[in-house]
Enzyme design. Structure first.
Site, PDB file in Angstrom:
ATOM      1  N   LEU A  52      43.697  36.887  46.964  1.00 44.91           N
ATOM      2  CA  LEU A  52      44.323  35.992  46.003  1.00 44.91           C
ATOM      3  C   LEU A  52      45.536  36.692  45.415  1.00 44.91           C
ATOM      4  O   LEU A  52      45.499  37.901  45.168  1.00 44.91           O
ATOM      5  CB  LEU A  52      43.350  35.615  44.866  1.00 44.91           C
ATOM      6  N   ASP A  53      46.603  35.933  45.183  1.00 46.81           N
ATOM      7  CA  ASP A  53      47.773  36.496  44.530  1.00 46.81           C
ATOM      8  C   ASP A  53      47.432  36.933  43.113  1.00 46.81           C
ATOM      9  O   ASP A  53      46.449  36.461  42.517  1.00 46.81           O
ATOM     10  CB  ASP A  53      48.896  35.457  44.472  1.00 46.81           C
ATOM     11  N   LYS A  54      48.260  37.786  42.553  1.00 44.34           N
ATOM     12  CA  LYS A  54      48.048  38.275  41.187  1.00 44.34           C
ATOM     13  C   LYS A  54      47.847  37.125  40.206  1.00 44.34           C
ATOM     14  O   LYS A  54      46.958  37.171  39.351  1.00 44.34           O
ATOM     15  CB  LYS A  54      49.239  39.134  40.765  1.00 44.34           C
TER      16      LYS A  54
END
Length: 332
Positions: free
Chosen positions: A148-150
């Site tokens: 997952l992206d930040k």
């Protein structure tokens, strides 16, 4: 004075596929070198000029040369950057949604980086998981199965051993597995339900972004369903449920943006559409929302050991719940 030896290089070879047909050789190389994000298009063009790229055994010629399906392409790459220092265990809270002797599912909060990277040497989820794994026994080590992206919150799967990681990866790619997300978007979807089929490739002008194309890149498909929308007199915001049929970098973000439906708060693919919202408080909330309003809500797959149906759901985090409440985007 002796001439210095040329730097060592790695040879990468691949066969052009249908997605490469009639594309420029520099763009084709960027697509197949997506695992080396430090490589720029200008660098690839320089390699072509230096004769470091071959097509069917002959020098590629020019960056604009076109590729045909089945062409054998070789590129002589510089060595990758030196690896970062080994991961260090750090004591930090981890929200566990499920755990057994083989795996666990965690709820990643928004703003938390998953792996150490440039600018984030520590304080990541991987550091915290390594600390958590100190009592798992000999040979056990946490391995993140999905990413997952930040700025994205929600469910992440973690394998406790390498063989479980491989089995979980297969289960997550198998027919019947579901990866479900919630997103708050600007605009209204054209249909209550739909499917976005657009290829995804790394943006040749900006390697930090992805781009969509009908002809170039990797096949990508996203299902969407409109769950709720704001009244017309308030402004166009919608809550959509997205299901990934493929797993490309930034897939939901770039697919929705390609339809004129950017995610609220998205720093890369977003747009200042909050200016069209009639409610000043809601407009300010959208303007100041600190990350993309995207949440990995649910994963469903077969358990890699038992084969039984396995499902895990992450609750909507407080920041997203506040946005949904302010916009009146109720859903069940």
């Amino acid at each position: 004075m002796s001439t210095p030896a040329p730097p060592p290089r790695l040879v990468r070879a691949f066969r052009a596929d249908r997605g490469d047909a009639r594309a420029r050789i520099d763009r084709v190389l960027l697509r197949h070198l997506a695992d080396r994000p430090e490589i720029s298009r200008a660098e690839v063009q320089r390699w072509i000029g230096e004769g470091l790229v071959k097509v069917n055994g002959a020098a590629a010629g020019k960056p604009a040369s076109r590729v045909a399906t089945g062409d054998e392409i070789e590129v002589f790459l510089p060595l990758p950057p030196s690896p970062r220092p080994g991961l260090v265990a750090e004591e930090a809270p981890v929200a566990i949604l499920y755990e057994d002797e083989h795996l666990l599912a965690v709820d990643k909060p928004p703003g938390l980086v998953v792996h150490p990277t440039h600018g984030y040497a520590g304080g990541t989820l991987a550091n915290a998981l390594l600390w958590l794994a100190r009592d798992w026994g000999e040979g056990a080590r946490p391995g993140l199965v999905n990413r997952l992206d930040k700025g994205t919150s929600g469910v992440l799967l973690v394998a406790k051993r390498p063989e479980i990681h491989a089995a979980l990866s297969r289960a997550l790619r198998a027919r019947g597995a579901e990866k479900e997300y919630l997103a708050v978007i600007y605009g209204r979807t054209p249909f209550a339900k739909g499917r976005i089929d657009l290829k995804i490739l790394r943006d040749p002008e900006d390697r930090r972004r992805m781009a969509t194309s009908k002809t170039e890149g990797r096949d990508s498909a996203t299902l969407y369903e409109r769950l709720a929308e704001t009244p017309l007199d308030v402004g166009a915001l919608s809550l959509v449920r997205c299901v990934l049929l493929t797993g490309r970098t930034h897939q939901i973000r770039v697919h929705l943006e390609s339809q004129g439906l950017p995610i609220v708060g998205d720093p890369v693919y977003g747009a200042p559409r909050w200016k069209g919202i009639g409610d000043p408080e809601l407009a300010a909330l959208c303007r100041d929302f600190p990350r993309q309003a995207l949440h990995a809500r649910r994963l469903a797959l077969a358990h890699p050991i038992t084969g039984e149906p396995f499902e895990v759901t992450a609750p909507v985090p407080p920041d997203l719940a506040t946005l949904l409440s302010a916009a009146g985007l109720a859903w069940a």
